[in-house]
Write a protein that holds these residues in place. Structure first.
Motif, mmCIF file in Angstrom:
data_model
loop_
_atom_site.group_PDB
_atom_site.id
_atom_site.type_symbol
_atom_site.label_atom_id
_atom_site.label_comp_id
_atom_site.label_asym_id
_atom_site.label_seq_id
_atom_site.Cartn_x
_atom_site.Cartn_y
_atom_site.Cartn_z
ATOM 1 N N SER A 190 44.946 43.692 41.437
ATOM 2 C CA SER A 190 45.475 44.938 41.012
ATOM 3 C C SER A 190 45.913 44.711 39.804
ATOM 4 C CB SER A 190 46.578 45.206 41.902
ATOM 5 O OG SER A 190 47.687 44.048 41.886
ATOM 6 N N VAL A 191 46.095 45.750 38.917
ATOM 7 C CA VAL A 191 46.695 45.523 37.744
ATOM 8 C C VAL A 191 47.985 46.503 37.591
ATOM 9 C CG1 VAL A 191 44.547 44.960 36.382
ATOM 10 C CG2 VAL A 191 45.123 47.201 36.585
ATOM 11 N N THR A 192 48.888 46.023 36.485
ATOM 12 C CA THR A 192 50.089 46.811 36.603
ATOM 13 C C THR A 192 50.142 47.557 35.147
ATOM 14 O OG1 THR A 192 51.150 45.162 37.929
ATOM 15 C CG2 THR A 192 52.471 46.637 36.801
ATOM 16 N N VAL A 193 50.424 49.007 35.043
ATOM 17 C CA VAL A 193 50.676 49.468 33.964
ATOM 18 C C VAL A 193 52.008 50.257 34.030
ATOM 19 C CG1 VAL A 193 49.485 51.622 32.712
ATOM 20 C CG2 VAL A 193 47.967 50.256 34.024
ATOM 21 N N SER A 194 52.535 50.147 32.833
ATOM 22 C CA SER A 194 53.934 50.635 32.564
ATOM 23 C C SER A 194 53.835 51.982 31.739
ATOM 24 C CB SER A 194 54.869 49.647 31.866
ATOM 25 O OG SER A 194 55.036 48.605 32.735
ATOM 26 N N ALA A 195 54.412 52.835 32.492
ATOM 27 C CA ALA A 195 54.414 54.115 31.649
ATOM 28 C C ALA A 195 55.595 55.033 31.629
ATOM 29 C CB ALA A 195 53.108 55.056 32.166
ATOM 30 N N ALA A 235 42.091 49.537 30.929
ATOM 31 C CA ALA A 235 41.279 48.545 30.309
ATOM 32 C C ALA A 235 42.100 47.489 29.755
ATOM 33 C CB ALA A 235 40.304 48.881 29.368
ATOM 34 N N ASP A 236 43.106 47.864 28.924
ATOM 35 C CA ASP A 236 44.015 46.937 28.520
ATOM 36 C C ASP A 236 44.896 46.093 29.386
ATOM 37 O OD1 ASP A 236 43.291 47.952 25.919
ATOM 38 O OD2 ASP A 236 44.890 49.216 26.023
ATOM 39 N N ALA A 237 45.144 46.733 30.657
ATOM 40 C CA ALA A 237 46.052 46.228 31.552
ATOM 41 C C ALA A 237 44.928 45.046 32.073
ATOM 42 C CB ALA A 237 46.471 47.336 32.660
ATOM 43 N N ILE A 238 43.768 45.251 32.468
ATOM 44 C CA ILE A 238 42.821 44.290 33.064
ATOM 45 C C ILE A 238 42.791 43.060 32.000
ATOM 46 C CG2 ILE A 238 40.366 43.918 33.491
ATOM 47 C CD1 ILE A 238 40.451 46.587 34.485
ATOM 48 N N ALA A 239 42.801 43.449 30.755
ATOM 49 C CA ALA A 239 42.566 42.250 29.673
ATOM 50 C C ALA A 239 43.866 41.327 29.847
ATOM 51 C CB ALA A 239 42.195 42.900 28.264
ATOM 52 N N ASP A 277 35.964 48.239 42.701
ATOM 53 C CA ASP A 277 37.153 48.975 42.826
ATOM 54 C C ASP A 277 38.349 48.208 42.694
ATOM 55 O OD1 ASP A 277 35.818 51.345 43.279
ATOM 56 O OD2 ASP A 277 35.604 50.851 45.684
ATOM 57 N N ILE A 278 39.346 48.740 41.797
ATOM 58 C CA ILE A 278 40.642 48.124 41.521
ATOM 59 C C ILE A 278 41.885 48.744 41.688
ATOM 60 C CG2 ILE A 278 39.504 46.497 39.679
ATOM 61 C CD1 ILE A 278 40.878 48.339 37.856
ATOM 62 N N THR A 279 42.832 48.172 42.252
ATOM 63 C CA THR A 279 44.090 49.060 42.468
ATOM 64 C C THR A 279 44.978 48.785 40.909
ATOM 65 O OG1 THR A 279 44.008 48.286 44.753
ATOM 66 C CG2 THR A 279 46.341 48.926 43.941
ATOM 67 N N VAL A 280 45.295 50.037 40.800
ATOM 68 C CA VAL A 280 46.240 50.108 39.682
ATOM 69 C C VAL A 280 47.515 50.775 40.119
ATOM 70 C CG1 VAL A 280 46.529 51.474 37.457
ATOM 71 C CG2 VAL A 280 44.209 51.173 38.246
ATOM 72 N N LEU A 281 48.634 49.887 39.825
ATOM 73 C CA LEU A 281 50.031 50.021 39.939
ATOM 74 C C LEU A 281 50.718 50.468 38.772
ATOM 75 C CD1 LEU A 281 50.767 46.650 42.022
ATOM 76 C CD2 LEU A 281 50.555 48.921 43.030
ATOM 77 N N VAL A 282 51.503 51.707 38.796
ATOM 78 C CA VAL A 282 51.979 52.367 37.878
ATOM 79 C C VAL A 282 53.394 52.102 38.046
ATOM 80 C CG1 VAL A 282 52.122 54.425 36.468
ATOM 81 C CG2 VAL A 282 50.097 53.807 37.581
ATOM 82 N N GLU A 283 53.870 51.588 37.073
ATOM 83 C CA GLU A 283 55.549 51.437 37.055
ATOM 84 C C GLU A 283 56.061 52.197 36.123
ATOM 85 O OE1 GLU A 283 55.895 47.166 36.434
ATOM 86 O OE2 GLU A 283 55.659 46.732 38.440
ATOM 87 N N GLN A 284 57.335 52.569 36.352
ATOM 88 C CA GLN A 284 58.238 53.222 35.318
ATOM 89 C C GLN A 284 58.570 52.420 34.210
ATOM 90 O OE1 GLN A 284 61.155 55.720 37.053
ATOM 91 N NE2 GLN A 284 61.935 56.600 35.210
ATOM 92 N N ALA A 285 58.387 52.644 33.040
ATOM 93 C CA ALA A 285 58.718 51.680 31.909
ATOM 94 C C ALA A 285 60.292 52.175 31.620
ATOM 95 C CB ALA A 285 57.968 52.006 30.635
#
Length: 148
Positions: free
Chosen positions: A76-81, A99-103, A140-148
């Motif tokens: 899983s990758v984590t994205v802050s937004a 893609a940036d979060a994977i890198a 298939d990957i899991t994307v965890l979206v967190e509040q920034a």
């Protein structure tokens, strides 16, 4: 309208395929984005060159894609937004963000055009994305979206 695809297009084909599409789809989407060129009699040489190049790269890249799939599958990758109080994002998480979060997570380099998000990600939480690594290999990957 007959076109020669120069890039893979989801649901249509891969580079080198000759496809028949509606005129508007070709004029308004495929041609401006340089995803295809008009088919001509001389264009068959271009098709043969694309297919020969794809065949030469296919075996090498398939092995690399399988290795990348092993590292991506189940991870899983984590994205802050930025999000509001209800967990609704002020925009959407894009394929480029994923893609940036994977890198940054130390995963393999993935082109943002190869990431498919079934529904726009507009809420905080857990979502799924599909990454096409090769014609025959996808993860298939899991994307965890967190509040920034």
């Amino acid at each position: 309208m007959k076109l020669i695809l120069t890039q893979p297009v989801s649901g249509l084909g891969v580079a080198g395929d000759v496809v028949d599409v509606k005129d508007g789809y070709a004029r308004n989407y495929l041609l401006p984005r340089k995803l295809g060129t008009a088919w001509t009699k001389g264009g068959q040489k271009q098709v043969d060159a694309i297919l020969a190049g794809r065949e030469a790269r296919s075996h090498k890249t398939e092995e690399e894609a399988k290795a990348a799939k092993a590292s991506l599958e189940g991870s899983s990758v984590t994205v802050s937004a930025n999000a509001g109080s209800g967990g609704r994002l002020f925009g959407a998480v894009t394929a480029g963000d994923i893609a940036d979060a994977i890198a940054t997570a130390g995963g393999p380099k993935v082109d943002k055009r190869r990431i498919e998000v079934p529904r726009p990600i507009r809420n905080v939480g857990e979502h799924t994305a599909h990454v096409r690594l090769h014609d025959d290999v996808a993860a298939d990957i899991t994307v965890l979206v967190e509040q920034a």
